[in-house]
Enzyme design. Structure first.
Site, PDB file in Angstrom:
ATOM      1  N   TRP A 154      25.865  42.386  45.654  1.00 33.74           N
ATOM      2  CA  TRP A 154      26.315  43.775  45.492  1.00 33.74           C
ATOM      3  C   TRP A 154      25.981  44.333  44.121  1.00 33.74           C
ATOM      4  O   TRP A 154      26.227  45.490  43.825  1.00 33.74           O
ATOM      5  CB  TRP A 154      27.825  43.877  45.689  1.00 33.74           C
ATOM      6  CG  TRP A 154      28.590  42.860  44.901  1.00 33.74           C
ATOM      7  CD1 TRP A 154      28.990  42.968  43.611  1.00 33.74           C
ATOM      8  CD2 TRP A 154      29.013  41.581  45.361  1.00 33.74           C
ATOM      9  NE1 TRP A 154      29.646  41.831  43.235  1.00 33.74           N
ATOM     10  CE2 TRP A 154      29.680  40.960  44.295  1.00 33.74           C
ATOM     11  CE3 TRP A 154      28.890  40.889  46.581  1.00 33.74           C
ATOM     12  CZ2 TRP A 154      30.228  39.687  44.405  1.00 33.74           C
ATOM     13  CZ3 TRP A 154      29.434  39.632  46.685  1.00 33.74           C
ATOM     14  CH2 TRP A 154      30.094  39.042  45.613  1.00 33.74           C
TER      15      TRP A 154
ATOM     16  N   GLU B   7      34.357  45.245  45.643  1.00 31.08           N
ATOM     17  CA  GLU B   7      35.634  45.207  44.929  1.00 31.08           C
ATOM     18  C   GLU B   7      36.804  45.010  45.895  1.00 31.08           C
ATOM     19  O   GLU B   7      37.748  44.300  45.594  1.00 31.08           O
ATOM     20  CB  GLU B   7      35.836  46.470  44.083  1.00 31.08           C
ATOM     21  CG  GLU B   7      34.983  46.506  42.825  1.00 31.08           C
ATOM     22  CD  GLU B   7      35.285  45.366  41.860  1.00 31.08           C
ATOM     23  OE1 GLU B   7      36.390  44.797  41.900  1.00 31.08           O
ATOM     24  OE2 GLU B   7      34.387  45.026  41.063  1.00 31.08           O
TER      25      GLU B   7
ATOM     26  N   GLN C 171      41.733  39.003  45.561  1.00 31.22           N
ATOM     27  CA  GLN C 171      42.341  37.720  45.977  1.00 31.22           C
ATOM     28  C   GLN C 171      41.369  36.772  46.664  1.00 31.22           C
ATOM     29  O   GLN C 171      41.781  35.917  47.447  1.00 31.22           O
ATOM     30  CB  GLN C 171      43.556  37.966  46.886  1.00 31.22           C
ATOM     31  CG  GLN C 171      44.732  38.483  46.095  1.00 31.22           C
ATOM     32  CD  GLN C 171      45.571  39.474  46.867  1.00 31.22           C
ATOM     33  OE1 GLN C 171      45.056  40.256  47.652  1.00 31.22           O
ATOM     34  NE2 GLN C 171      46.857  39.457  46.637  1.00 31.22           N
ATOM     35  N   THR C 172      40.077  36.948  46.452  1.00 32.31           N
ATOM     36  CA  THR C 172      39.082  36.068  47.070  1.00 32.31           C
ATOM     37  C   THR C 172      37.968  35.797  46.052  1.00 32.31           C
ATOM     38  O   THR C 172      37.761  36.589  45.144  1.00 32.31           O
ATOM     39  CB  THR C 172      38.472  36.754  48.327  1.00 32.31           C
ATOM     40  OG1 THR C 172      39.505  37.404  49.036  1.00 32.31           O
ATOM     41  CG2 THR C 172      37.804  35.769  49.239  1.00 32.31           C
TER      42      THR C 172
ATOM     43  N   TYR D 288      44.360  38.909  54.335  1.00 29.36           N
ATOM     44  CA  TYR D 288      44.932  40.184  53.883  1.00 29.36           C
ATOM     45  C   TYR D 288      44.335  41.355  54.675  1.00 29.36           C
ATOM     46  O   TYR D 288      43.602  42.188  54.149  1.00 29.36           O
ATOM     47  CB  TYR D 288      44.694  40.386  52.380  1.00 29.36           C
ATOM     48  CG  TYR D 288      45.289  39.294  51.541  1.00 29.36           C
ATOM     49  CD1 TYR D 288      46.626  39.341  51.167  1.00 29.36           C
ATOM     50  CD2 TYR D 288      44.536  38.209  51.136  1.00 29.36           C
ATOM     51  CE1 TYR D 288      47.190  38.331  50.406  1.00 29.36           C
ATOM     52  CE2 TYR D 288      45.097  37.188  50.378  1.00 29.36           C
ATOM     53  CZ  TYR D 288      46.419  37.260  50.022  1.00 29.36           C
ATOM     54  OH  TYR D 288      46.966  36.263  49.274  1.00 29.36           O
TER      55      TYR D 288
ATOM     56  N   TYR E 133      43.297  49.355  39.507  1.00 28.64           N
ATOM     57  CA  TYR E 133      42.203  48.460  39.132  1.00 28.64           C
ATOM     58  C   TYR E 133      40.895  48.862  39.829  1.00 28.64           C
ATOM     59  O   TYR E 133      39.853  49.035  39.193  1.00 28.64           O
ATOM     60  CB  TYR E 133      42.555  46.988  39.453  1.00 28.64           C
ATOM     61  CG  TYR E 133      41.302  46.162  39.465  1.00 28.64           C
ATOM     62  CD1 TYR E 133      40.702  45.790  38.264  1.00 28.64           C
ATOM     63  CD2 TYR E 133      40.648  45.847  40.664  1.00 28.64           C
ATOM     64  CE1 TYR E 133      39.486  45.111  38.257  1.00 28.64           C
ATOM     65  CE2 TYR E 133      39.448  45.181  40.669  1.00 28.64           C
ATOM     66  CZ  TYR E 133      38.875  44.811  39.463  1.00 28.64           C
ATOM     67  OH  TYR E 133      37.663  44.175  39.462  1.00 28.64           O
TER      68      TYR E 133
ATOM     69  N   ASP F 121      41.261  42.954  35.584  1.00 28.62           N
ATOM     70  CA  ASP F 121      41.580  41.978  36.643  1.00 28.62           C
ATOM     71  C   ASP F 121      42.100  40.699  35.980  1.00 28.62           C
ATOM     72  O   ASP F 121      42.281  40.647  34.754  1.00 28.62           O
ATOM     73  CB  ASP F 121      40.345  41.724  37.542  1.00 28.62           C
ATOM     74  CG  ASP F 121      39.251  40.964  36.816  1.00 28.62           C
ATOM     75  OD1 ASP F 121      39.334  40.804  35.570  1.00 28.62           O
ATOM     76  OD2 ASP F 121      38.300  40.507  37.478  1.00 28.62           O
TER      77      ASP F 121
ATOM     78  N   CYS G   4      35.307  31.951  29.937  1.00 27.84           N
ATOM     79  CA  CYS G   4      36.722  31.826  29.558  1.00 27.84           C
ATOM     80  C   CYS G   4      37.513  31.479  30.821  1.00 27.84           C
ATOM     81  O   CYS G   4      38.378  32.222  31.274  1.00 27.84           O
ATOM     82  CB  CYS G   4      37.199  33.137  28.940  1.00 27.84           C
ATOM     83  SG  CYS G   4      38.746  32.956  28.054  1.00 27.84           S
TER      84      CYS G   4
ATOM     85  N   CYS H  98      34.227  27.555  25.166  1.00 30.46           N
ATOM     86  CA  CYS H  98      34.218  28.385  23.956  1.00 30.46           C
ATOM     87  C   CYS H  98      32.893  28.301  23.193  1.00 30.46           C
ATOM     88  O   CYS H  98      32.493  29.274  22.541  1.00 30.46           O
ATOM     89  CB  CYS H  98      35.386  28.000  23.045  1.00 30.46           C
ATOM     90  SG  CYS H  98      36.981  28.211  23.856  1.00 30.46           S
TER      91      CYS H  98
ATOM     92  N   THR I 227      51.982  35.861  50.643  1.00 36.66           N
ATOM     93  CA  THR I 227      52.315  36.252  49.271  1.00 36.66           C
ATOM     94  C   THR I 227      53.832  36.278  49.055  1.00 36.66           C
ATOM     95  O   THR I 227      54.315  35.827  48.031  1.00 36.66           O
ATOM     96  CB  THR I 227      51.744  37.666  48.965  1.00 36.66           C
ATOM     97  OG1 THR I 227      50.430  37.716  49.493  1.00 36.66           O
ATOM     98  CG2 THR I 227      51.716  37.946  47.491  1.00 36.66           C
TER      99      THR I 227
HETATM  100  S1  SF4 Z   1      36.431  31.676  22.510  1.00 36.05           S
HETATM  101 FE1  SF4 Z   1      37.118  30.507  24.226  1.00 36.05          FE
HETATM  102  S2  SF4 Z   1      39.221  31.136  24.592  1.00 36.05           S
HETATM  103 FE2  SF4 Z   1      38.290  32.651  23.250  1.00 36.05          FE
HETATM  104  S3  SF4 Z   1      37.582  34.259  24.602  1.00 36.05           S
HETATM  105 FE3  SF4 Z   1      35.873  32.863  24.281  1.00 36.05          FE
HETATM  106  S4  SF4 Z   1      35.988  31.373  25.928  1.00 36.05           S
HETATM  107 FE4  SF4 Z   1      37.950  32.443  25.857  1.00 36.05          FE
END
Ligand code: SF4
Length: 351
Positions: A24, A41, A46-47, A86, A124, A142, A195, A202, A299
């Site tokens: 998409w 979207e 939830q998927t 859902y 959202y 989100d 993240c 990181c 839910t």
């Molecule tokens: S440094 Fe790590 S904890 Fe911080 S936003 Fe980036 S991935 Fe997330």
């Protein structure tokens, strides 16, 4: 900490070389198709991205435009949606397509204020469609974005109480960015791929030098969450009525609410009283208790259904519903709870 401008630049540069290809998503430099953005979207609520891919492809193949989706039969839309769960979303999807086709001449509106008035579109989704499809400066927050923001600013306040705080911080990071469509997608993509809830990567993060949680070594502990309330349990019975030919009875669920308009095996009402409801589906049949119950988590409540089975003799005519074979099921929108029961009964799994 770097300035907001520098952070935006870092995130967009990261997105330019890390963006995932999705069915998409417009390729770099191309204008997104609002119908595709909206459809994805709604499906992604939830998927996961992986689960949505084949559904999205099926939908745009069957209904290549919002007008075609609006003209489709609701039963066909629900059948194509089966497995995504859902189902209220699928019903609203169909209603929303109707509104866009009839009230907006087949063109999605671009403003958040107009999008949010359409069925099934909340704050959202309105922000996501407005920014991704129309490059408008709206902030779509989100779960991925919440996680990134809570870590980046090391916000200790738990979710869901922290939602507004996180939104406000996300808005600060997005403020006056030069590419709203890419920025919104990049923000979510960072949460989805770098993240991540467990073991955030990181070392690959464009914001690692400024991230407060990384510096304090608490990234994986955030966002904090309030203890969830215990869900109530509802009880009921579900009936497996099978012919010698192995065909079994399904019926269309009547009334409003959960599973409205979908097909199901006959069931009693679901109540919070374990001893109710009494009685079986059809006094002409001899029901036996199956060796296991089916459990399902919604839910807002958990459900335990006793399974009762009966053989339908030759000439038996159901008062409601129809007999189908397992192979016919793809033509009917059956919720996953019912698929679970069908599987158990067909395989005679009693534990
Ligand atoms: S440094 Fe790590 S904890 Fe911080 S936003 Fe980036 S991935 Fe997330």
């Amino acid at each position: 900490m770097s300035s907001v401008k520098a952070l935006q630049k870092q995130l967009l540069a990261w997105f330019d070389h890390s963006r995932r290809v999705m069915p998409w998503r417009a390729v770099k430099g191309k204008t997104p198709n609002p119908y595709h953005v909206w459809l994805s979207e709604i499906m992604l609520q939830q998927t996961t991205v992986a689960a949505v891919g084949p559904y999205f492809i099926k939908f745009v193949h069957k209904w290549p435009t919002v007008q075609k989706l609006a003209a489709a039969d609701l039963d066909d839309v629900l059948a194509a949606w089966a497995g995504l769960g859902y189902y209220a979303r699928a019903r609203n999807l169909h209603k929303c397509a109707g509104s866009v086709a009839h009230d907006f001449g087949g063109q999605f509106p671009a403003a958040v204020g107009d999008l949010i008035k359409l069925p099934g579109i909340g704050p959202y989704t309105a922000a996501a469609v407005s920014s991704i499809a129309f490059n408008r400066p709206a902030v779509a927050v989100d779960g991925n974005v919440e996680r990134v923001v809570s870590r980046f600013f090391a916000i200790e306040e738990p979710l869901p109480q922290a939602k507004e705080t996180l939104r406000a911080h996300a808005a600060k990071l997005a403020e006056d960015n030069p590419r709203p469509s890419d920025f919104t997608q990049a923000f979510m993509e960072l949460g989805a791929t770098v993240c991540t809830p467990k073991k955030p990567k990181c070392v690959s993060c464009p914001w690692q030098k400024s991230c407060a949680a990384r510096k304090s070594g608490i990234a994986e502990e955030l966002p904090r969450k309030s203890k969830p309330k215990q869900k109530p349990v509802r009880y009921g019975k579900v009936f497996w009525i099978q012919k010698k030919s192995k065909e079994f009875l399904i019926e269309k669920r009547a009334g409003k609410g959960l599973y409205e308009g979908l097909y199901q095996l006959p069931t009693t009402d679901w109540t919070e009283n374990m001893k109710e409801p009494e009685g079986n589906h059809d006094a002409r049949l001899r029901f036996k208790r199956f060796g296991a119950d089916v459990r399902h988590s919604f839910t807002h409540f958990d459900l335990i259904l006793e399974i009762w089975t009966a053989e339908a003799q030759k000439g038996f005519r159901p008062r409601k519903g129809k007999f189908v074979s397992a192979g016919d099921l793809e033509n009917y929108a059956l919720p996953s709870l019912m698929h679970k029961v069908v599987k158990m009964c067909l395989e005679r799994k009693t534990a």
